[in-house]
Scaffold this motif. Structure first.
Motif, PDB file in Angstrom:
ATOM      1  N   LEU A  57       0.054   4.396   0.732  1.00  0.00           N
ATOM      2  CA  LEU A  57       0.134   5.030   2.279  1.00  0.00           C
ATOM      3  C   LEU A  57       0.215   5.331   3.357  1.00  0.00           C
ATOM      4  O   LEU A  57       1.273   5.405   4.176  1.00  0.00           O
ATOM      5  CB  LEU A  57      -1.359   6.390   1.849  1.00  0.00           C
ATOM      6  N   LYS A  58       0.256   3.517   3.818  1.00  0.00           N
ATOM      7  CA  LYS A  58      -0.225   2.996   4.647  1.00  0.00           C
ATOM      8  C   LYS A  58       0.966   2.500   5.429  1.00  0.00           C
ATOM      9  O   LYS A  58       2.206   2.206   5.077  1.00  0.00           O
ATOM     10  CB  LYS A  58      -1.205   1.858   4.517  1.00  0.00           C
ATOM     11  N   GLY A 108      -4.925   6.605   4.228  1.00  0.00           N
ATOM     12  CA  GLY A 108      -3.762   5.800   3.714  1.00  0.00           C
ATOM     13  C   GLY A 108      -3.083   5.723   5.540  1.00  0.00           C
ATOM     14  O   GLY A 108      -4.801   5.798   6.169  1.00  0.00           O
ATOM     15  N   ASP A 120      -2.128  11.788   6.458  1.00  0.00           N
ATOM     16  CA  ASP A 120      -1.820  12.002   5.000  1.00  0.00           C
ATOM     17  C   ASP A 120      -3.118  12.827   4.486  1.00  0.00           C
ATOM     18  O   ASP A 120      -3.066  13.652   3.541  1.00  0.00           O
ATOM     19  CB  ASP A 120      -2.268  10.552   4.421  1.00  0.00           C
ATOM     20  N   LEU A 172      -4.378  12.608   0.435  1.00  0.00           N
ATOM     21  CA  LEU A 172      -5.229  11.906  -0.495  1.00  0.00           C
ATOM     22  C   LEU A 172      -6.058  12.540  -1.117  1.00  0.00           C
ATOM     23  O   LEU A 172      -7.511  12.466  -1.967  1.00  0.00           O
ATOM     24  CB  LEU A 172      -6.113  11.531   0.931  1.00  0.00           C
ATOM     25  N   HIS A 200       0.932  -0.912   0.004  1.00  0.00           N
ATOM     26  CA  HIS A 200      -0.288   0.010  -0.066  1.00  0.00           C
ATOM     27  C   HIS A 200       0.829   1.319   0.131  1.00  0.00           C
ATOM     28  O   HIS A 200       1.963   1.680   0.410  1.00  0.00           O
ATOM     29  CB  HIS A 200      -0.702  -0.091   1.273  1.00  0.00           C
TER      30      HIS A 200
END
Length: 677
Positions: free
Chosen positions: A36-37, A273, A277, A283, A34
């Motif tokens: 953003l995470k 996210g 973020d 986002l 992922h």
């Protein structure tokens, strides 16, 4: 801007971070991360969903996951049906369905010097067999994959498959589909299985690496055309994948160009996210179709300052890595303020944004635990090594040589990886105390007392009276005289002398393999976000002196309790039990003082104001598809920052007029006087 030209672009061969920068835009392995995470989170990429795992006993019968009879783990993967390869001449067929561009002698293909010379291209869907074929290429000794030795320990039948291919004559292309591997099975067009020995939960992480990306057999065959290798028409030069981009130009000493793959599947920017973020604007593009740029140009700039000037002029969208030892650039880009490193006023005026990156990696100097002076496991030897650890002031070292752009390591596991602990519970209590809410290095007086207890009062051997001299193996081009002088002074404070043994990498590597070192320098960047990927650096069987191989345990650390815990931790799923084992292993390494010093690298990337979605990902490199460029703002800023400077012309004209005018006036006066006469 590319930091270095890639040497390998064949996913079976490449094992360099700089090369992944290109490969992960072109290929899609089964799994990914992922964007953003954080902590890092795996997601399906080239497959429809996470692999399903079936556990088998020695007879191949299904058993429960927690059964003591587990002998094999079988991973079932389902390939995405919407994945297609980029347009490429390898897929073009004639009226009979045979490959069009296949030649029997070099002269037939002489007119083709690069991929763009082929007038016809085609494509096809990605199939399960392509993923299986790619794994077979890892096992083919002809390719020399760096993954063969490691993966052969896990994938069933890989070693036997490699031995079989070793005996196959090489008169051209070898169709690997003709040779079965026991641990691989193609179920149908979109399903396949991989069977590995025992349990190894981290195998799913390996499926997110470019090694496991699909390779079409016809592409492999295409690049085996006679005479192609002489013109760099190889998979190592022209990668062919199903990812968001394709390579259209490869001049590694000048420029590499990627363009949008017109066949790339539907993919969208994430809609959730990590905390913060949304506030950072990450986002704003949620749900938009990827990739968001059509073309990416990577140029190799030979001069750092030239690169920096072009970046400030707006001719580069992003900078390369900017760190404390980037001569000239760091000082222009940053100032040291009360809160640490800050952007200089000039960059603030440009609207430049900063993408800091604490890499999931570690750089360190290690002790050879078999050395007769510094090695060993007695309490005296431990105290000797701890004294040296305290004397080497990592904080001061980073401030002087990297402008503070690094984090002193308290453990071998870096931030962002499970098992890393912050705060007072996370410090190394043998080297640091927790004071006023932060770790503080123990005093030099404490280090001197440890030397006394180790049998070296004032740095002299109590038995012989000889001064203690330590030997540090360094790569000739990786350390400066200034650094060596600083290290000399650091150890002189406790009466210890230093002698350096510089050598090139090949000689240094030879010393590590034979255990002919006392103190050595090394580093490691995570292949995947798991503590196993760092704790294995000190796993006993990984010692080159034990495995008779290029093992990662260059300290030759051997402690049976540690090795037993490592074997248990390696097969456990994530959870409290596993983290408890990791904590116990870290405590052992601290007690034994295996590394002299270590720090977590920290780099900074700069982005011009028209570049969006620039969050760094410490593990994955397939982040180019998320970038968005405001082209209108870029053109506006380029024009604003590169106005022609005309004032020197006007100044020169005025100066010239000032020089000429007195003469003209004098000349006119003489003419007037002559006329009057």
């Amino acid at each position: 801007m590319s930091p270095a030209p890639p040497k390998h672009l064949d996913p079976a061969v490449s094992y360099a971070s700089d090369e992944s920068l290109f490969l992960m835009q072109i290929y899609e392995p089964p799994m990914g991360y992922h964007f953003l995470k954080r902590p890092y989170e795996l997601i399906p990429l080239g497959v429809e969903s996470f692999p399903t795992i079936t556990y088998l006993n020695a007879e191949g019968e299904s058993v429960e996951p927690d059964s003591a009879d587990v002998a094999f783990s079988r991973y079932h993967l389902s390939v995405r049906e919407d994945a297609r390869y980029q347009p490429h001449p390898a897929f073009v067929t004639d009226a009979e369905g045979d490959a069009l561009y296949l030649f029997t002698d070099p002269e037939q293909g002489r007119e083709y010097g690069q991929i763009g010379d082929f007038p016809l291209t085609d494509s096809r869907p990605v199939r399960a067999n392509d993923y299986v074929y790619a794994i077979k290429r890892l096992a083919d000794p002809f390719n020399g994959s760096p993954m063969l030795g490691f993966m052969a320990q896990y994938i069933v039948g890989m070693k036997d498959f490699s031995n079989t291919l070793q005996l196959v004559p090489r008169n051209g292309w070898v169709n690997l589909d003709q040779y079965p591997m026991a641990g691989l099975e193609v179920i149908d067009e979109y399903n396949y299985t991989i069977t590995i020995e025992g349990r190894y939960p981290q195998f799913t992480y390996w499926l997110a690496m470019h090694f496991f990306s699909p390779i079409a057999p016809e592409v492999d065959r295409f690049f085996r055309n006679p005479g192609f290798a002489d013109r760099n028409l190889t998979l190592d030069w022209w990668p062919v994948g199903s990812g968001p981009f394709m390579m259209v130009k490869n001049d590694p000493n000048s420029e590499i160009v990627l363009e949008r793959n017109p066949n790339f599947r539907e993919d969208y920017y994430p809609e959730e996210g990590a905390p913060g973020d949304a506030e950072a604007g990450l986002l704003a593009d949620a749900g938009k179709r990827l990739p968001m740029i059509d073309r990416a140009v990577f140029r190799l700039e030979k001069e750092v300052l030239s690169l920096w000037t072009k970046f400030l002029q707006g001719y580069y969208d992003r900078s390369g890595e900017v760190h404390g030892n980037t001569t000239g650039v760091f000082d222009q880009a940053f100032v040291v303020g009360p809160d640490g490193v800050e952007l200089s006023d000039d960059l603030e005026d440009h609207g430049i944004t900063v993408s800091p990156d604490v890499k999931p990696g570690i750089y360190y100097y290690g002790f050879n635990m078999r050395d007769p002076v510094l090695g060993g496991y007695t309490e005296e030897k431990r105290k000797l090594r701890r004294a040296l650890q305290i004397a080497f002031d990592t904080e001061e070292y980073l401030n002087i040589f990297y402008k503070g752009n690094g984090i002193p390591a308290q453990m071998p596991i870096p931030p962002g990886i499970p098992g890393f602990v912050e705060g007072p519970e996370g410090i190394n209590p043998h080297v640091y105390d927790w004071v006023d809410g932060e770790p503080r290095r123990k005093s030099i007086e404490h280090a001197r007392q440890l030397l006394v207890e180790a049998g070296y009062p004032n740095g002299r051997d109590v038995r012989t009276g000889e001064p203690l001299k330590i030997f540090i193996d360094v790569q000739s081009q990786a350390i400066s005289n200034t650094s060596m002088n600083w290290i000399d002074r650091a150890f002189a404070r406790i009466g210890v002398q230093v002698e350096y043994r510089p050598a090139d990498w090949n000689r240094t590597r030879e010393k590590l393999l034979t255990g002919n070192t006392q103190i050595y320098s090394h580093g490691w960047l995570a292949d995947y976000p798991d503590p196993e990927n760092f704790l294995f650096l000190l796993y006993g069987p990984e010692s080159p002196l034990i495995c008779n191989c290029d093992g990662a345990n260059n300290s030759n650390y051997e402690r049976e309790e540690y090795d037993q815990l490592f074997r248990s931790m390696r097969v456990l799923p994530p959870g409290p039990e596993r983290l408890d084992i990791v904590s116990r292993m870290v405590d052992m390494l601290r007690d034994d003082a295996v590394w002299l010093f270590a720090y977590y690298p920290k780099d900074i990337y700069l982005n011009n104001s028209w570049v969006h979605n620039t969050k760094r990902h410490g593990i994955s490199k397939n982040t180019l598809k998320y970038l968005r460029i405001d082209e209108e703002l870029r053109e506006q800023k380029r024009e604003e920052w590169n106005q022609p400077v005309t004032w020197p012309l006007f100044a020169a004209a005025i100066l010239l007029l000032a020089l000429i005018l007195p003469g003209v006036i004098a000349y006119r006066r003489r003419l007037t006087a002559t006329a009057r006469q």
